[in-house]
Enzyme design. Structure first.
Site, PDB file in Angstrom:
ATOM      1  N   HIS A  10     -64.285 -89.067 -28.810  1.00  0.00           N
ATOM      2  CA  HIS A  10     -65.136 -89.708 -27.807  1.00  0.00           C
ATOM      3  C   HIS A  10     -64.863 -91.213 -27.720  1.00  0.00           C
ATOM      4  O   HIS A  10     -64.259 -91.806 -28.621  1.00  0.00           O
ATOM      5  CB  HIS A  10     -66.612 -89.470 -28.134  1.00  0.00           C
ATOM      6  CG  HIS A  10     -67.044 -90.100 -29.433  1.00  0.00           C
ATOM      7  ND1 HIS A  10     -67.311 -91.446 -29.562  1.00  0.00           N
ATOM      8  CD2 HIS A  10     -67.225 -89.567 -30.664  1.00  0.00           C
ATOM      9  CE1 HIS A  10     -67.645 -91.714 -30.802  1.00  0.00           C
ATOM     10  NE2 HIS A  10     -67.607 -90.600 -31.502  1.00  0.00           N
ATOM     11  N   GLU A  87     -70.015 -84.202 -35.193  1.00  0.00           N
ATOM     12  CA  GLU A  87     -69.541 -85.108 -36.228  1.00  0.00           C
ATOM     13  C   GLU A  87     -70.079 -84.667 -37.593  1.00  0.00           C
ATOM     14  O   GLU A  87     -71.021 -83.876 -37.685  1.00  0.00           O
ATOM     15  CB  GLU A  87     -69.986 -86.540 -35.905  1.00  0.00           C
ATOM     16  CG  GLU A  87     -69.551 -87.613 -36.906  1.00  0.00           C
ATOM     17  CD  GLU A  87     -68.042 -87.720 -37.091  1.00  0.00           C
ATOM     18  OE1 GLU A  87     -67.462 -86.754 -37.636  1.00  0.00           O
ATOM     19  OE2 GLU A  87     -67.461 -88.745 -36.711  1.00  0.00           O
TER      20      GLU A  87
END
Length: 226
Positions: A10, A87
């Site tokens: 990202h 994550e």
């Protein structure tokens, strides 16, 4: 049929900019993050993808939509969000200062004060590093090696099931997740020591084979150089 997987990290977020721990907690993309992603999206605009996927965290979802909107040669429907590709979870440390967190982890690992994460990992090994995070976390909620490894393996299995008839896909996920996945599945890693952290907007390319095996073939590459 083997599937080529473009793992995109990202774009830069507010927490990245503020040097804060960011795992399952979220923060918005910065202006720099969006501009950097536009360059990645433009570099991939002529690459045909059969599908696009993302982690279920907003910074990844915002990133994958930038990739989708810029792509000129793919017909992508609704983006499927995969929680397996979130994550790494840092428990009570979420949102804390990164350097202070690593110092606490180093103390828990028994090596004294040290806020350089690479030095910590290379001294104690990746397994004990993850164990030290969980130990240092006052609530012991952070993912340890076993928990994270199970999630990664499950993620690969889920992705394999989803992409059986897809030749090339894009998946937006996260820096520490991509790094840990690459330490496990990249033949240039010994599986124990740290490797460079992937850049925001970078591409790590993997191959999902017919038999379910996964391998990383390119790591942390600027999309314009693919």
């Amino acid at each position: 049929m083997a599937t080529e997987v473009y793992l995109v990290r990202h774009g830069e977020t507010m927490f990245n900019q503020l040097n804060k721990v960011q795992g399952w907690c979220d923060s918005p993309l910065t202006v720099k993050g969006i501009n950097d992603l536009k360059r990645t999206a433009d570099a991939l605009s002529q690459v045909h993808f059969d599908n696009m996927y993302s982690s279920d965290l907003k910074r990844a979802i915002d990133t994958v939509h930038l990739m989708k909107d810029a792509n000129l040669v793919s017909d992508i429907g609704k983006i499927k969000k995969l929680p397996e590709f979130r994550e790494v979870f840092f428990g009570t440390f979420e949102g804390d200062d990164i350097n202070q967190t690593w110092d606490q982890v180093a103390m828990a690992a028994g090596i004294g004060h040290e806020d350089d994460v690479t030095k910590i990992i290379n001294q104690v090994g990746l397994h004990d590093f993850r164990e030290a995070i969980k130990k240092a976390d006052p609530r012991h909620l952070a993912e340890n090696t076993e928990e994270l490894n199970k999630r990664m393996v499950r993620g690969i299995q889920v992705l394999g099931d989803l992409t059986k008839n897809e030749k090339r896909v894009l998946l937006v996920t996260h820096g520490d997740f991509i790094k840990t996945l690459s330490i496990k599945y990249w033949n240039r890693s010994d599986g124990k020591h740290d490797i460079i952290f992937p850049n925001n907007g970078s591409v790590t390319r993997g191959i999902l084979h017919d038999d379910g095996q996964f391998e990383i073939v390119d790591y942390n590459v600027d999309a314009e150089k693919l």
